[in-house]
Design a protein around this motif. Structure first.
Motif, PDB file in Angstrom:
ATOM      1  N   SER A  86       1.093  -0.956   0.081  1.00 57.07           N
ATOM      2  CA  SER A  86       0.043   0.127  -0.062  1.00 57.07           C
ATOM      3  C   SER A  86       0.928   1.336  -0.160  1.00 57.07           C
ATOM      4  O   SER A  86       1.827   1.505  -0.925  1.00 57.07           O
ATOM      5  CB  SER A  86      -1.072   0.092   1.153  1.00 57.07           C
ATOM      6  N   PHE A  87       0.639   2.153   0.943  1.00 58.03           N
ATOM      7  CA  PHE A  87       1.548   3.636   1.156  1.00 58.03           C
ATOM      8  C   PHE A  87       3.000   3.411   1.003  1.00 58.03           C
ATOM      9  O   PHE A  87       3.192   3.033   2.296  1.00 58.03           O
ATOM     10  CB  PHE A  87       0.872   4.222   1.991  1.00 58.03           C
ATOM     11  N   GLU A  88       3.642   3.524   0.260  1.00 59.02           N
ATOM     12  CA  GLU A  88       4.947   3.465   0.097  1.00 59.02           C
ATOM     13  C   GLU A  88       5.807   4.887   0.038  1.00 59.02           C
ATOM     14  O   GLU A  88       6.475   5.314   0.825  1.00 59.02           O
ATOM     15  CB  GLU A  88       5.581   2.554  -1.141  1.00 59.02           C
ATOM     16  N   GLY A  89       5.197   5.634  -1.223  1.00 55.28           N
ATOM     17  CA  GLY A  89       5.848   6.778  -1.406  1.00 55.28           C
ATOM     18  C   GLY A  89       4.924   7.948  -0.935  1.00 55.28           C
ATOM     19  O   GLY A  89       3.694   7.764  -0.717  1.00 55.28           O
ATOM     20  N   LEU A  90       5.410   8.967  -0.327  1.00 58.97           N
ATOM     21  CA  LEU A  90       4.775  10.172   0.365  1.00 58.97           C
ATOM     22  C   LEU A  90       5.535  11.419   0.039  1.00 58.97           C
ATOM     23  O   LEU A  90       6.628  11.585   0.232  1.00 58.97           O
ATOM     24  CB  LEU A  90       4.631   9.902   1.835  1.00 58.97           C
ATOM     25  N   THR A  91       4.836  12.588  -0.467  1.00 52.07           N
ATOM     26  CA  THR A  91       5.313  13.686  -0.671  1.00 52.07           C
ATOM     27  C   THR A  91       4.413  14.923  -0.642  1.00 52.07           C
ATOM     28  O   THR A  91       3.126  14.650  -0.860  1.00 52.07           O
ATOM     29  CB  THR A  91       5.984  13.793  -2.178  1.00 52.07           C
ATOM     30  N   LEU A  92       4.775  16.040  -0.272  1.00 48.32           N
ATOM     31  CA  LEU A  92       4.057  17.413  -0.287  1.00 48.32           C
ATOM     32  C   LEU A  92       4.389  18.143  -1.218  1.00 48.32           C
ATOM     33  O   LEU A  92       5.642  18.507  -1.441  1.00 48.32           O
ATOM     34  CB  LEU A  92       4.356  17.910   1.138  1.00 48.32           C
ATOM     35  N   LEU A  93       3.561  18.760  -2.187  1.00 43.88           N
ATOM     36  CA  LEU A  93       3.866  19.586  -3.136  1.00 43.88           C
ATOM     37  C   LEU A  93       4.319  21.035  -2.591  1.00 43.88           C
ATOM     38  O   LEU A  93       4.066  21.395  -1.429  1.00 43.88           O
ATOM     39  CB  LEU A  93       2.757  19.911  -4.140  1.00 43.88           C
ATOM     40  N   PRO A  94       5.319  21.503  -3.109  1.00 44.76           N
ATOM     41  CA  PRO A  94       5.835  22.731  -2.480  1.00 44.76           C
ATOM     42  C   PRO A  94       4.876  23.939  -2.169  1.00 44.76           C
ATOM     43  O   PRO A  94       5.265  24.614  -1.119  1.00 44.76           O
ATOM     44  CB  PRO A  94       7.139  23.224  -3.846  1.00 44.76           C
TER      45      PRO A  94
ATOM     46  N   ALA B 205       1.689   7.184  -2.702  1.00 47.70           N
ATOM     47  CA  ALA B 205       1.621   6.295  -3.693  1.00 47.70           C
ATOM     48  C   ALA B 205       1.582   4.741  -3.283  1.00 47.70           C
ATOM     49  O   ALA B 205       2.147   4.408  -2.238  1.00 47.70           O
ATOM     50  CB  ALA B 205       3.020   6.307  -4.603  1.00 47.70           C
ATOM     51  N   MET B 206       0.542   4.240  -3.861  1.00 43.28           N
ATOM     52  CA  MET B 206       0.197   2.607  -3.505  1.00 43.28           C
ATOM     53  C   MET B 206       1.511   2.055  -4.373  1.00 43.28           C
ATOM     54  O   MET B 206       1.816   2.369  -5.320  1.00 43.28           O
ATOM     55  CB  MET B 206      -0.868   2.364  -4.053  1.00 43.28           C
ATOM     56  N   GLU B 207       2.093   0.986  -3.467  1.00 36.93           N
ATOM     57  CA  GLU B 207       3.044   0.231  -4.176  1.00 36.93           C
ATOM     58  C   GLU B 207       2.819  -0.608  -5.295  1.00 36.93           C
ATOM     59  O   GLU B 207       3.399  -0.579  -6.457  1.00 36.93           O
ATOM     60  CB  GLU B 207       3.923  -0.664  -3.189  1.00 36.93           C
ATOM     61  N   TYR B 208       1.488  -1.236  -5.150  1.00 35.96           N
ATOM     62  CA  TYR B 208       1.007  -2.227  -6.097  1.00 35.96           C
ATOM     63  C   TYR B 208      -0.543  -1.818  -6.215  1.00 35.96           C
ATOM     64  O   TYR B 208      -0.975  -1.276  -5.476  1.00 35.96           O
ATOM     65  CB  TYR B 208       1.431  -3.636  -5.766  1.00 35.96           C
ATOM     66  N   ALA B 209      -0.951  -2.503  -7.321  1.00 37.36           N
ATOM     67  CA  ALA B 209      -2.123  -2.267  -7.792  1.00 37.36           C
ATOM     68  C   ALA B 209      -3.233  -2.880  -6.709  1.00 37.36           C
ATOM     69  O   ALA B 209      -2.907  -3.858  -6.008  1.00 37.36           O
ATOM     70  CB  ALA B 209      -2.568  -2.935  -9.247  1.00 37.36           C
TER      71      ALA B 209
END
Length: 317
Positions: free
Chosen positions: A138-146, A154-158
């Motif tokens: 599930s949630f692997e990537g995480l980012t905050l727009l500037p 981002a989910m890692e897989y479908a």
């Protein structure tokens, strides 16, 4: 030497990416009794430091230049249990946003590690059997727009039922009271057999996206993409993603890291390039007019055949 060869950057991985250096200095080390490894996310933390998140629920602050640990803090859930912590944002106010793929969840922590908030998660994105997400997918990537207002995970897989080549990017919007509410969702087309371990926002709303996979006896595949979700369809109301009827996130391959020079790196297991390992964390650490300085780190899974390795890249986007 041709003109193309002359213009190719030193230590080139591709026309867009070059490898500046790598470091294994933290591999199999400890700091204040805590193992320095299992690193899954990086985030610039101000004051000359870099936050580094272990998926064993430890948050390190590293010297941004030397990468030496300055401090470590344990994170827990509301019941005091450890997280499967995978994604990290160091916010401007000194707080941290941390994703855990157990449920999955996104929590906001104070600089001292106190839970300040927990963000809502759509039912379908919850780990099975509560939802349709794969265990450890599930949630692997995480980012905050500037702009500080839009958070992206981002989910890692479908999801179960979705096309296996489409993973979901979930967003939240920060309200005036500081809390995050659910926002749009997008379909990101991932390479066959690969997942998304990390995303990092750029100043114009585009994303750097890592795609990663592993094949026993062969090693890791790690691709770096530039992705643009700005014209993608909001799929938050789409139950099943088939690839039809939606505009997916557009992406452009920046490099296959197997094409980078090894620079003397060694690997404890078969790899298409001994430089490669289980790359999982990424952060933009500097920028000039035409280039980004990007730092990657591998998760060694506390395994003797794997390495905690930092890679410094120069990326033209």
């Amino acid at each position: 030497m041709s003109a193309a060869q002359q213009s190719r950057p030193k230590n080139a991985c591709s026309p867009s990416v070059s490898l500046s250096s790598f470091s294994d200095a933290l591999d199999k080390t400890t700091f204040e009794g805590t193992y320095v490894g299992n690193l899954s996310a990086l985030a610039p933390d101000g004051r000359g430091t870099l936050a580094a998140l272990s998926d064993r629920s430890s948050l390190f602050r590293l010297d941004a230049k030397t990468l030496r640990p300055r401090s470590v803090m344990a994170l827990t859930d509301e019941n005091g249990a450890a997280l499967d912590s995978e994604g990290l944002v160091a916010d401007r106010d000194g707080t941290y946003l941390v994703s855990s793929e157990t449920e999955p969840s996104v929590r906001r922590y104070s600089r001292a590690g106190k839970i300040l908030d927990r963000l809502p998660v759509p039912a379908a994105l919850r780990t099975a059997p509560a939802g349709r997400a794969q265990v450890n997918g599930s949630f692997e990537g995480l980012t905050l727009l500037p702009d500080g207002r839009t958070l992206v995970a981002a989910m890692e897989y479908a999801l179960s039922g979705d096309d296996a080549g489409l993973v979901r990017l979930q967003t939240w919007q920060r309200a005036k009271n500081g809390h995050f509410r659910l926002g749009a969702q997008y379909a990101y087309p991932v390479g066959t057999g690969l997942g998304v371990p990390e995303i990092t926002a750029l100043s114009d709303g585009r994303l750097l996206v890592l795609e990663r996979g592993f094949t026993s006896g062969v090693g890791n595949t790690v691709h770096l993409y530039l992705a643009d979700p700005r014209r993608a369809t909001d799929t938050s109301g789409v139950d099943t993603l088939t690839g039809e009827g939606v505009r997916t996130v557009r992406k452009t391959l920046l490099t296959d890291l197997a094409a980078c020079p090894a620079l003397g790196a060694t690997a404890g297991q078969p790899q298409p390039n001994p430089l490669l390992d289980n790359i999982e964390g990424m952060a933009v650490t500097g920028r000039t007019k035409d280039r980004l300085d990007v730092l990657l780190v591998s998760d060694d899974n506390q395994n003797t055949t794997q390495t905690t390795r930092f890679l410094r890249l120069r990326v033209r986007v």
